[in-house]
Design an enzyme around this catalytic site. Structure first.
Site, short mmCIF file in Angstrom:
data_model
loop_
_atom_site.label_atom_id
_atom_site.label_comp_id
_atom_site.label_asym_id
_atom_site.label_seq_id
_atom_site.Cartn_x
_atom_site.Cartn_y
_atom_site.Cartn_z
N LYS A 116 -8.14 5.65 9.70
CA LYS A 116 -9.06 6.77 9.48
C LYS A 116 -10.39 6.55 10.22
O LYS A 116 -10.98 7.51 10.71
CB LYS A 116 -9.27 7.02 7.99
CG LYS A 116 -7.97 7.49 7.34
CD LYS A 116 -8.14 8.26 6.06
CE LYS A 116 -6.80 8.91 5.71
NZ LYS A 116 -6.75 9.59 4.44
N LYS A 199 2.83 9.34 9.56
CA LYS A 199 2.97 9.85 8.19
C LYS A 199 2.55 11.32 8.09
O LYS A 199 1.54 11.71 8.69
CB LYS A 199 2.07 9.01 7.28
CG LYS A 199 2.24 9.28 5.81
CD LYS A 199 1.15 8.59 4.98
CE LYS A 199 -0.09 9.44 4.89
NZ LYS A 199 -0.95 9.15 3.74
N LYS A 202 -1.98 15.58 4.70
CA LYS A 202 -2.53 16.90 4.42
C LYS A 202 -3.78 17.20 5.24
O LYS A 202 -4.18 18.35 5.35
CB LYS A 202 -2.78 17.06 2.92
CG LYS A 202 -3.95 16.26 2.38
CD LYS A 202 -4.17 16.61 0.91
CE LYS A 202 -3.75 15.50 0.00
NZ LYS A 202 -4.44 14.22 0.20
N1 AQP Z 1 3.86 11.46 3.91
C1 AQP Z 1 3.94 10.98 2.68
N2 AQP Z 1 5.12 10.49 2.23
C2 AQP Z 1 5.21 10.00 0.97
N3 AQP Z 1 4.16 9.94 0.11
C3 AQP Z 1 2.97 10.41 0.53
N4 AQP Z 1 1.76 10.51 -0.05
C4 AQP Z 1 0.88 11.07 0.81
N5 AQP Z 1 1.49 11.36 1.96
C5 AQP Z 1 2.80 10.95 1.83
C6 AQP Z 1 1.47 10.06 -1.41
O1 AQP Z 1 0.72 11.10 -2.04
C7 AQP Z 1 -0.23 10.51 -2.93
C8 AQP Z 1 -1.58 11.09 -2.72
O2 AQP Z 1 -2.13 10.73 -1.49
P1 AQP Z 1 -3.69 10.97 -1.25
O3 AQP Z 1 -4.00 12.38 -1.24
O4 AQP Z 1 -4.50 10.23 -2.23
O5 AQP Z 1 -3.97 10.30 0.08
P2 AQP Z 1 -3.09 10.00 1.29
O6 AQP Z 1 -2.02 9.04 0.95
O7 AQP Z 1 -4.03 9.56 2.35
O8 AQP Z 1 -2.45 11.40 1.59
P3 AQP Z 1 -2.65 12.35 2.78
O9 AQP Z 1 -1.79 13.55 2.55
O10 AQP Z 1 -2.45 11.61 4.06
O11 AQP Z 1 -4.13 12.85 2.64
P4 AQP Z 1 -5.37 12.66 3.55
O12 AQP Z 1 -4.92 13.06 4.92
O13 AQP Z 1 -6.36 13.61 2.99
O14 AQP Z 1 -5.78 11.25 3.47
C9 AQP Z 1 -0.16 9.00 -2.72
O15 AQP Z 1 0.63 8.45 -3.75
C10 AQP Z 1 0.53 8.87 -1.41
O16 AQP Z 1 1.24 7.66 -1.32
#
Ligand code: AQP
Length: 337
Positions: A116, A199, A202
């Site tokens: 990030k 990965k 969002k």
């Molecule tokens: N691609 C994924 N596959 C499986 N699990 C996922 N999680 C996120 N993306 C995937 C799981 O969702 C939960 C919440 O994640 P988060 O919002 O706290 O942060 P993150 O993991 O960083 O998710 P994002 O979607 O990538 O959000 P941003 O881009 O905003 O940082 C966690 O349990 C994560 O494992």
């Protein structure tokens, strides 16, 4: 079993964008199953979201949206505690105390920080982004959680939480339960549809990267039909990076339907990538249709969500304040009279 004798679980999602099928298959789906056996705390982690810049109005809107989606996927507020992280100030307080024990070397090693921060202007990276895992440790440890259901990407942060808890316990005496990660067997890492070696996330801006839980069905289908595959034709699970697109579609199919790998490979034997994409789109749309109907019902009921979040903050505070008081006593803070 009484709530007190059940093992505790904590998890959360950042309101930093539209929830994706990655969030659903990696996290939410497990939460729903766990609400029957564990004493669960699920929060919308808005303090984490501001580790990267957020538009204030959008942050507020997404915080409500994520909370409503928790309910829409099937979490029952009578069984689990659903709350907004910033409504319970103990998270920020414990974060500070744990920050003072967090070696910078540990924090700089975190893959998520490296990924990030690499996308930011180097001189404007916030200290919060580096400290993200410490805040996550505070979330988990405040509730003395035994288990944390997360996707595979959070494995390293869980290890960090365990190390930090052990460090605190050895400095100040046994205080925290040491939590375990609970990673699903299927769907633990859903990859981007347009970039199947990264990965699904969002906060990724590309239009064809992710299926969002609230996408209209035709949009879901369009995104899946445009998913990147390869020039081959065989539809089998395969870890080879060159086959990552097909593997990802099969993984989504498997995590959505619960079928075995063998049954899925047999089902697609002799079929083409177009058939695979159509089938994935169908199962995903069918899974999300009732979620969307329930979401619309929840947000249409005036005052309902606010009352769930108010009740959740109250229940969460009770547990969090108890742990925080013990921590303050252990580190030597003078009690307020
Ligand atoms: N691609 C994924 N596959 C499986 N699990 C996922 N999680 C996120 N993306 C995937 C799981 O969702 C939960 C919440 O994640 P988060 O919002 O706290 O942060 P993150 O993991 O960083 O998710 P994002 O979607 O990538 O959000 P941003 O881009 O905003 O940082 C966690 O349990 C994560 O494992």
């Amino acid at each position: 079993m009484s709530e007190n004798s059940k093992k505790r679980v904590l998890s959360g999602i950042q309101p930093s964008g539209n929830l994706t099928i990655g969030n659903y298959l990696g996290a939410l789906r497990q939460w729903v199953a766990e609400q029957e056996t564990f004493n669960c705390y699920f929060c919308v982690v808005d303090l984490h979201a501001i580790t990267l810049p957020q538009d204030p109005a959008a942050l507020r809107e997404k915080t409500r949206e994520v909370a409503a989606l928790y309910l829409a996927v099937g979490l029952d507020p009578e069984k689990v505690t659903i709350f907004v992280q910033s409504h319970v100030p103990a998270h920020a307080e414990l974060n500070w105390i744990l920050s003072c024990l967090s070696p910078l070397g540990w924090l700089y090693r975190m893959t998520q920080f490296k990924d990030k921060s690499a996308k930011q202007q180097q001189d404007s990276i916030g200290a919060g982004l580096l400290n993200y895992p410490t805040l996550m440790a505070a979330d988990i440890l405040l509730y003395q959680a035994h288990a944390v259901p997360v996707g595979d990407d959070q494995r390293q942060h869980l290890e960090y939480t365990r190390d930090l808890a052990q460090r605190f316990n050895s400095m100040y005496g046994d205080t925290f339960v040491i939590p375990e990660a609970m990673i699903p067997k299927e769907g633990a890492r859903i990859m981007g549809l347009d970039s199947p070696t990264a990965k699904m996330s969002k906060s990724e801006e590309s239009d064809y990267h992710a299926v969002y839980l609230l996408d209209p069905p035709n949009r879901m289908k369009k995104k899946i039909m445009r998913a990147v595959t390869d020039s081959g034709s065989e539809i089998t699970f395969n870890d080879d990076l060159a086959r990552a697109g097909v593997n990802n579609l099969l993984t989504i199919y498997q995590a959505t339907t619960g079928e075995t790998k063998e049954a899925i490979e047999a089902h697609f034997a002799g079929k083409g990538y177009g058939d695979l994409k159509k089938a994935v789109a169908e199962v995903v749309m069918a899974k999300l249709e009732p979620v969307q109907t329930e979401y619309n019902r929840i947000v249409g009921e005036s005052g309902y969500l606010d009352s769930i979040l108010a009740q959740g903050a109250e229940r969460a505070s009770e547990m969090a304040e108890k742990t925080l008081a013990q921590v303050k006593e252990r580190v030597g803070f003078l009690a307020r009279r």
